[in-house]
Design a protein around this motif. Structure first.
Motif, mmCIF file in Angstrom:
data_model
loop_
_atom_site.group_PDB
_atom_site.id
_atom_site.type_symbol
_atom_site.label_atom_id
_atom_site.label_comp_id
_atom_site.label_asym_id
_atom_site.label_seq_id
_atom_site.Cartn_x
_atom_site.Cartn_y
_atom_site.Cartn_z
ATOM 1 N N ASN A 219 14.423 -51.308 75.795
ATOM 2 C CA ASN A 219 14.501 -50.386 76.917
ATOM 3 C C ASN A 219 13.280 -49.485 76.913
ATOM 4 O O ASN A 219 12.401 -49.607 76.056
ATOM 5 N N LYS A 220 13.240 -48.592 77.832
ATOM 6 C CA LYS A 220 12.073 -47.717 77.952
ATOM 7 C C LYS A 220 12.021 -46.681 76.846
ATOM 8 O O LYS A 220 11.031 -45.980 76.694
ATOM 9 N N ASN A 221 13.132 -46.571 76.092
ATOM 10 C CA ASN A 221 13.119 -45.660 74.937
ATOM 11 C C ASN A 221 12.376 -46.272 73.752
ATOM 12 O O ASN A 221 12.282 -45.669 72.693
ATOM 13 N N HIS A 222 11.896 -47.523 73.935
ATOM 14 C CA HIS A 222 11.053 -48.186 72.943
ATOM 15 C C HIS A 222 11.780 -48.407 71.610
ATOM 16 O O HIS A 222 11.305 -48.024 70.545
ATOM 17 N N THR A 223 12.943 -49.019 71.698
ATOM 18 C CA THR A 223 13.631 -49.459 70.474
ATOM 19 C C THR A 223 12.903 -50.689 69.955
ATOM 20 O O THR A 223 12.768 -51.682 70.659
ATOM 21 N N ASP A 224 12.395 -50.603 68.753
ATOM 22 C CA ASP A 224 11.550 -51.683 68.218
ATOM 23 C C ASP A 224 12.394 -52.896 67.864
ATOM 24 O O ASP A 224 13.362 -52.807 67.099
ATOM 25 N N LEU A 225 11.972 -54.045 68.436
ATOM 26 C CA LEU A 225 12.615 -55.321 68.155
ATOM 27 C C LEU A 225 11.538 -56.388 68.049
ATOM 28 O O LEU A 225 10.363 -56.143 68.315
ATOM 29 N N LEU A 226 11.971 -57.557 67.631
ATOM 30 C CA LEU A 226 11.086 -58.719 67.608
ATOM 31 C C LEU A 226 11.700 -59.800 68.477
ATOM 32 O O LEU A 226 12.904 -60.071 68.398
ATOM 33 N N ILE A 239 13.504 -55.463 63.509
ATOM 34 C CA ILE A 239 12.110 -55.394 63.054
ATOM 35 C C ILE A 239 11.960 -55.777 61.594
ATOM 36 O O ILE A 239 10.894 -56.239 61.156
ATOM 37 N N ASN A 240 13.053 -55.612 60.818
ATOM 38 C CA ASN A 240 12.970 -55.889 59.367
ATOM 39 C C ASN A 240 13.642 -57.199 58.969
ATOM 40 O O ASN A 240 13.757 -57.479 57.787
ATOM 41 N N ASN A 241 14.077 -57.979 59.909
ATOM 42 C CA ASN A 241 14.776 -59.224 59.579
ATOM 43 C C ASN A 241 14.327 -60.322 60.545
ATOM 44 O O ASN A 241 14.723 -60.325 61.721
ATOM 45 N N ARG A 242 13.521 -61.231 60.025
ATOM 46 C CA ARG A 242 13.035 -62.334 60.854
ATOM 47 C C ARG A 242 13.813 -63.624 60.597
ATOM 48 O O ARG A 242 13.462 -64.667 61.130
ATOM 49 N N PHE A 243 14.847 -63.547 59.778
ATOM 50 C CA PHE A 243 15.585 -64.757 59.418
ATOM 51 C C PHE A 243 16.795 -64.987 60.331
ATOM 52 O O PHE A 243 17.013 -66.085 60.823
#
Length: 551
Positions: A219-226, A239-243
């Motif tokens: 969202n525009k609040n910029h919640t960091d995701l991948l 962001i801390n789990n790519r598995f």
């Protein structure tokens, strides 16, 4: 047409350097070429027909992007270099490598790229799996394991394990090599393409395999995701789990994907489901995500349709190629087995030949030794014969000498007996001489005593006579010319005669005594000489007896 006119018609070109995972190539491109023209040139150079998996990647301002196929190369935002560098890499990944990768070159390029991603830790892999993958990589590079050829340390210069795994376990390079070689030895008989395929089949089950990750905000609040895009769909990760993705959209469940500036919208096939929107910090990232989504979705749909004629031909060729390679591998395996059996037979024959040669050599050496021994024995026999002759001669001489010595001994015994007899006689003579000498000495002493008494009587008689004369004829001293009367003169003459006779007897006696003494001395000297001779003879006989004892 002039040469100058021909030169004017030649198109202008620019240099391009294409970097694959294991090689580099340079091409001259026309200024008007589109991205597809350059891409097709590279694919032809590589002999690649499965072109839909690959693309040309370049980096601009620290961000990687893919060359667009429908635009001119020079019209795109490429780096200003000479030559311009592009990386020829897999852009899209298959769902099942064994079914979709038809060409060997395609398989090899995927193998190299996935291997590099695992080593660079772009794809996470457990330590146990990395060792197994490393063993297949070694099989693909070195072929079957041969302990005589692959000695310890042969993997020292190969990069086979991620640095993370090496740091995680405190093992030496020799220990890691031992673990990899233990697996590697079990892959005997696997060809290079089969080993690479086994590598990819294991790698495709890894969680991060074939996933392109991009940082996004929900969202525009910029919640960091991948956001991850792969062959199966779109996945959302923390962001801390790519598995493990927190949310996934499979391609079959997506109805539409739209991109507008920094916003990307995913509409599920189910109209009642929530529409997913996310934001990216850059428009280029959104466009890149959109391109990857379109490409993966097209391949996803393509896999589920009837194959085109080209794909059918390629699959038929791949099957034929696989069957041919299988037969070829079987033939090579049989030939290899036969060759190994022949080599073992050869080694056995060589060993047997070497053994026979060694036995022949030993037999020759034994024969030479026997000949030398025979020659030596013949020489010894000759020497022994000569020695026997010499010993016989010496024995004969010794026998003669023995007989001579016996005769000598007999003579010596006889001589000794005679000498002993002579010695006894000499002793007897000596005893007699001693006795005689004593007797003579006693007689001489008696005679000397008698002589002394006679001389003393003579002296006394003379003295008495003188005294009488002085008394009877005192004038005789004064008148010596006067002679007395006849009777007195006669008496005196008689007395003088008596005295003269007595004196003559004494002288004769003294002479006899002296003569006997000289005879005794002469006999004593002769006896001493005879004793010396006897001693010399006895000494010589003793020496001869000693020499006879030595013999």
């Amino acid at each position: 047409m002039s040469i100058r006119g021909l030169k004017k018609k030649q198109p202008k070109t620019f240099k391009v350097k294409i970097i694959t995972v294991d090689a580099e190539m340079e091409f001259s491109c026309e200024m008007k070429w589109k991205g597809k023209d350059l891409f097709d040139l590279v694919c032809r150079a590589l002999g690649l027909r499965e072109t839909w998996f690959f693309g040309l990647q370049y980096t601009v301002k620290g961000m990687f992007t893919w060359l667009k196929m429908d635009k001119k190369v020079l019209d795109q935002e490429i780096p200003k270099e000479d030559p311009i560098s592009f990386h020829f890499l897999a852009k899209f990944y298959p769902e099942k490598v064994e079914e979709e990768l038809l060409q060997e070159i395609t398989q090899h390029l995927f193998f190299l790229q996935v291997k590099k991603q695992i080593l660079d830790e772009e794809i996470y892999c457990s330590p146990e799996a990395t060792v197994l993958l490393a063993s297949y990589a070694v099989q693909a590079k070195y072929g079957d394991y041969d302990p005589n050829f692959h000695e310890p340390g042969f993997l020292a210069h190969d990069e086979l394990l991620p640095k993370r795994v090496l740091r995680q376990y405190q093992l030496t390079a020799e220990m890691w090599e031992e673990k990899i070689t233990a697996w590697y030895a079990e892959h005997r008989g696997i060809a290079r393409d089969e080993a690479e395929m086994n590598y990819l089949k294991i790698a495709q089950d890894l969680e991060m395999y074939g996933v392109n990750y991009f940082p996004i905000a929900q969202n525009k609040n910029h919640t960091d995701l991948l956001l991850g895009v792969d062959a199966k769909g779109i996945h959302i990760y923390s962001i801390n789990n790519r598995f493990s993705p927190s949310k996934s959209f499979e391609w079959s469940s997506i109805r539409n994907i739209s991109c507008s500036e920094k916003e990307l919208t995913i509409k599920p096939l189910d109209k009642k489901a929530e529409v997913f929107k996310f934001f990216s910090s850059q428009l280029k990232v959104n466009k890149l995500i959109f391109q990857l989504c379109i490409g993966n979705h097209d391949l996803f749909m393509r896999r589920r349709k009837v194959d085109s004629i080209e794909i059918q031909q390629m699959k038929a060729q791949a099957r034929e190629e696989k069957a041919r390679k299988k037969m070829e591998n079987q033939r090579l395996a049989r030939e290899k087995q036969l060759r190994e059996e022949a080599e073992r037979a050869k080694e056995e024959l060589e060993r047997r030949l070497f053994q026979l040669e060694d036995e022949a050599r030993q037999a020759n050496e034994a024969l030479l030794r026997s000949q030398e021994a025979a020659e030596l024995l013949a020489e010894k026999a000759q020497i022994a014969e000569e020695e026997a002759k010499l010993l016989a001669q010496n024995a004969a001489e010794a026998e003669q000498e023995r007989q001579r010595l016996e005769i000598t001994a007999l003579k010596s015994k006889e001589e000794k007996r005679l000498m002993e007899q002579k010695m006894r006689e000499a002793e007897l003579i000596a005893v007699k001489l001693v006795k005689e000498s004593d007797r003579r000495a006693k007689e001489a002493e008696h005679l000397k005593q008698d002589l002394h008494e006679a001389r003393e009587a003579e002296r006394k008689a003379k003295q008495k006579l003188l005294d009488i004369t002085r008394l009877n004829y005192p004038h005789m001293a004064k008148y010596p010319q006067y002679s007395p009367g006849d009777s007195r003169d006669a008496n005196f003459d008689k007395g003088s005669i008596k005295l003269d006779l007595k004196d003559i007897d004494l002288k004769r006696l003294s002479f006899e005594i002296e003569r006997e003494r000289l005879d005794y001395l002469e006999k004593s000297r002769k006896f001493e000489d005879r004793l010396k001779e006897l001693k010399s003879e006895i000494h010589a006989l003793k020496l001869e007896e000693k020499q006879a004892g030595l013999y």
